[in-house]
Design an enzyme around this catalytic site. Structure first.
Site, PDB file in Angstrom:
ATOM      1  N   LYS A  24     -11.303  56.562  39.879  1.00  0.00           N
ATOM      2  CA  LYS A  24     -10.994  56.024  38.550  1.00  0.00           C
ATOM      3  C   LYS A  24     -10.696  57.144  37.566  1.00  0.00           C
ATOM      4  CE  LYS A  24     -13.601  51.675  38.645  1.00  0.00           C
ATOM      5  NZ  LYS A  24     -14.654  50.890  37.976  1.00  0.00           N
ATOM      6  N   ASP A  80     -14.173  48.941  33.767  1.00  0.00           N
ATOM      7  CA  ASP A  80     -14.917  48.157  34.747  1.00  0.00           C
ATOM      8  C   ASP A  80     -13.900  47.286  35.459  1.00  0.00           C
ATOM      9  OD1 ASP A  80     -17.668  47.688  35.763  1.00  0.00           O
ATOM     10  OD2 ASP A  80     -17.091  45.605  35.412  1.00  0.00           O
ATOM     11  N   TYR A 163     -10.720  48.856  47.334  1.00  0.00           N
ATOM     12  CA  TYR A 163     -10.144  47.805  48.167  1.00  0.00           C
ATOM     13  C   TYR A 163      -8.623  47.909  48.280  1.00  0.00           C
ATOM     14  CZ  TYR A 163     -14.745  45.625  47.505  1.00  0.00           C
ATOM     15  OH  TYR A 163     -16.090  45.366  47.489  1.00  0.00           O
ATOM     16  N   ASP A 164      -8.036  48.981  47.800  1.00  0.00           N
ATOM     17  CA  ASP A 164      -6.576  49.115  47.803  1.00  0.00           C
ATOM     18  C   ASP A 164      -5.935  48.852  49.168  1.00  0.00           C
ATOM     19  OD1 ASP A 164      -6.528  49.637  45.117  1.00  0.00           O
ATOM     20  OD2 ASP A 164      -6.027  51.765  45.297  1.00  0.00           O
TER      21      ASP A 164
END
Length: 208
Positions: A24, A80, A163-164
């Protein structure tokens, strides 16, 4: 479209990314790069991670942004995000990271999704990103981006994170795990939320 006149403009030269998630931080740093703002992560500053006790993505983004802004004395941007799966009644949702366990094993998390979906023919899913900017004086701005798609197994691709590798966005045949970062940054849930943030707090006329 976001109306920038109702939002506070970000004028400070330094911003904390309220995250210890390397993936991130890398994505958000890339998105912030064109604006000449010095970006530092909460991990770089040794700030603790607050407990995510909110009931929505927005709740948790605000909680994390406020904690970093208060601890650092700087504006803080928190993300988030997670994946919602129709066949799982919206799970894992705000618990997306927790499904990966303490070791952040997203291979195990993706397998858990596959197992729980079973033979359900509904493979539709969405990625959701909530962004919150908090200032040390308590002011907060929030934005949310969503991208729909479907899940495919087995996981494909070495790009991205989380989860890409199992998420295929609408209109595509590739998983996000097969998207080079610059392509993903143009269309992702995080990019959509960030574009609203830019219009409201960076490109707009400001006004608190």
């Amino acid at each position: 479209m976001t109306d920038a006149r109702t939002h506070r403009r970000l004028t400070e030269p330094r911003l904390v990314i309220a995250s210890h998630n390397h993936g991130k931080v890398v994505e958000i740093r890339a998105l912030m790069a064109p604006f000449g703002i010095d970006v530092v992560s909460a991990g770089d500053l040794g700030l603790p991670e607050p407990n995510e006790t909110g009931l929505t993505f927005i709740d948790n983004a605000v909680l994390k942004a406020r904690a970093s802004a208060e601890a650092s004395g700087l504006p803080a941007l928190a993300d988030d995000s997670g994946m919602t799966v129709a066949a799982l009644d919206g799970a894992p949702g705000i618990y997306s990271a927790r499904w990966a366990g303490p070791s952040k094993d997203f291979g195990a998390a993706m397998e858990l999704v596959r197992t729980r979906m079973g033979d359900n023919p509904d493979r539709s899913a969405a990625f959701v990103c909530a962004l919150a900017i908090a200032w040390p004086d308590g002011h907060v701005e929030t934005f949310e981006g969503v991208i729909g798609g479907h899940l495919e197994f087995p996981p494909r691709g070495d790009f991205g994170f989380g989860y890409d590798p199992i998420f295929v966005p609408e209109g595509e045949t590739r998983s996000f795990g097969e998207f080079p970062p610059e392509e993903k940054h143009r269309i992702s849930h995080r990019a959509r939320a960030f574009n609203d943030l830019v219009r409201a707090c960076l490109d707009g006329d400001g006004g608190a």
